[in-house]
Design an enzyme around this catalytic site. Structure first.
Site, mmCIF file in Angstrom:
data_model
loop_
_atom_site.group_PDB
_atom_site.id
_atom_site.type_symbol
_atom_site.label_atom_id
_atom_site.label_comp_id
_atom_site.label_asym_id
_atom_site.label_seq_id
_atom_site.Cartn_x
_atom_site.Cartn_y
_atom_site.Cartn_z
ATOM 1 N N GLY A 157 25.230 4.594 -21.943
ATOM 2 C CA GLY A 157 25.749 4.844 -22.997
ATOM 3 C C GLY A 157 24.597 6.082 -23.628
ATOM 4 N NE ARG A 158 25.057 6.769 -30.088
ATOM 5 C CZ ARG A 158 25.913 5.688 -30.596
ATOM 6 N NH1 ARG A 158 25.425 4.640 -29.793
ATOM 7 N NH2 ARG A 158 26.697 5.603 -31.271
ATOM 8 C CB ILE A 159 19.378 4.502 -24.600
ATOM 9 C CG1 ILE A 159 19.278 4.495 -26.135
ATOM 10 C CG2 ILE A 159 17.920 4.715 -23.805
ATOM 11 C CD1 ILE A 159 18.903 3.030 -26.489
ATOM 12 C CB THR A 234 13.030 0.466 -22.328
ATOM 13 O OG1 THR A 234 14.448 1.331 -21.830
ATOM 14 C CG2 THR A 234 11.900 1.022 -21.591
ATOM 15 N NE ARG A 236 17.786 -6.596 -27.893
ATOM 16 C CZ ARG A 236 17.448 -5.504 -28.494
ATOM 17 N NH1 ARG A 236 16.745 -4.714 -27.842
ATOM 18 N NH2 ARG A 236 17.929 -5.270 -29.682
ATOM 19 C CD GLU A 265 10.750 -8.737 -26.650
ATOM 20 O OE1 GLU A 265 11.550 -8.398 -25.661
ATOM 21 O OE2 GLU A 265 10.828 -8.156 -27.927
ATOM 22 C CG HIS A 284 11.168 -4.798 -28.048
ATOM 23 N ND1 HIS A 284 12.019 -5.700 -28.028
ATOM 24 C CD2 HIS A 284 11.803 -3.530 -28.163
ATOM 25 C CE1 HIS A 284 13.454 -5.131 -28.294
ATOM 26 N NE2 HIS A 284 13.242 -4.118 -28.339
HETATM 27 C C1 GLV Z 1 15.531 -2.131 -30.156
HETATM 28 O O1 GLV Z 1 15.219 -2.786 -29.125
HETATM 29 C C2 GLV Z 1 16.896 -1.947 -30.580
HETATM 30 O O2 GLV Z 1 17.814 -2.602 -30.526
HETATM 31 O O3 GLV Z 1 16.872 -0.945 -31.365
#
Ligand code: GLV
Length: 326
Positions: A157-159, A234, A236, A265, A284
């Site tokens: 996706g975007r990230i 980065t 979940r 977490e 996080h």
């Molecule tokens: C951070 O983990 C988010 O989902 O924005």
């Protein structure tokens, strides 16, 4: 109507509070830690809107205790795995999130971790501070080349795409595996998961946490990973089965891991992962730049304001079709 009542479950950056206070009766949970369950249930009673964090479990009970006037849940995050979307859909409650504004910050942090893990930055820094640096040593802290390596991105996706764009500057071959084939301006090759795991030198996770992605990286999938590869997470924590990761790092099957998210977490201070030199853990902080967090707070506030006034949310989560069964 009287000013709508809203609960914000932690202090958030400006302009979030000011935007809300101009139009609503706002209660902000004042403590540094998330409200314990009983306090959350108490505070949410009678609210028209709830601005939640990823640390709050927002389920049917929270929605019912809030009452039928609850119209909107606005999460200060892009991920919404802490919210029972089916329960919200069934009750006609809108859910908002903060996509887009945190893409580049999260991709930057992914790259910070990727480079740190591949080139053993944290180990090196500790070594110097411990007074162990005596000479230049041809065998000292040998890492993995990043330039020219193969990067495997799970979730495009975007990230994921923003991470891939940065990889072009490092001359990398980029593979990705995603539910959907995404239109993307980055040169990357869609492959199945086993191919990605077998061929990547560095694997980075960017999928949402859903029942289908829970423990996607487990003993069986880790076995497919190329020996000596590096894993970055980065997204979940629960995408990865922690015990399997621990074994693979201890055995040296994975050269290193770098985690912004963990399961559990937060990771307890005495957790065995923290005893491993080849594991970097940060708390996080993917979206934790001043500018990004301010933009997230603004979007979360605007989602909440729209929701309490019955307007469409600027950034709504697509809810599942409501099913009859709770
Ligand atoms: C951070 O983990 C988010 O989902 O924005």
């Amino acid at each position: 109507m009287a000013r709508p009542r809203v609960l914000v479950t932690r202090s958030i950056p400006e302009p979030g509070p000011s935007l809300l206070q101009a139009a609503c009766e706002v209660h902000i949970w004042p403590e540094a830690l998330p409200p314990p369950r009983a306090a959350l249930l108490e505070a949410v009673r009678g609210c028209h809107g709830l601005l939640s964090l990823l640390t709050d479990r927002i389920d049917a009970e929270v929605m019912d205790v809030a009452g039928p006037q609850l119209r909107v849940i606005s999460n200060l995050a892009v991920g919404v795995d802490n919210i029972d979307l089916q329960a919200a859909a069934r009750r006609g409650i809108a859910v908002g999130h903060t996509p887009g504004v945190l893409t580049e910050a999260t991709a930057d942090l992914t790259w910070a971790l990727l480079l740190a893990a591949a080139r053993r930055i944290v180990e090196g820094e500790r070594y110097v501070r411990a007074g162990e640096w005596q000479t230049w040593d041809p065998l000292l802290l040998l890492g993995t080349d990043v330039y020219g390596a193969t990067l495997g991105i799970i979730g495009f996706g975007r990230i994921g795409q923003a991470v891939a764009r940065r990889a072009q500057g490092f001359g990398m071959r980029v593979l990705y595996h995603s539910r959907r084939t995404m239109p993307s301006e980055v040169t990357a090759q869609a492959v199945d998961l086993p191919t990605l795991l077998r061929e990547s030198d560095i694997i980075s996770l960017h999928a949402p946490l859903t029942p289908a992605t829970h423990h996607l990286i487990n003993r069986d999938t880790i076995r497919l990973i190329k020996p000596g590869a590096i894993l970055i997470n980065t997204a979940r924590g629960a995408l990865v089965e922690t015990a399997a990761l621990l074994e693979a790092l201890r055995a040296g099957h994975l050269a290193a891991a770098a985690l912004d998210v963990t399961d559990p977490e937060p990771l307890p201070a005495d957790h065995p992962l923290l005893a491993l030199p080849n594991c970097i853990v940060v708390p996080h902080i993917g979206s934790a730049s001043r500018q990004t967090r301010a933009r997230m707070a603004e979007i979360a506030a605007r989602n909440l304001l729209a929701g309490v006034h019955g307007a469409p949310l600027p950034h709504a989560v697509a809810l599942p079709a409501p099913s009859a069964e709770e």
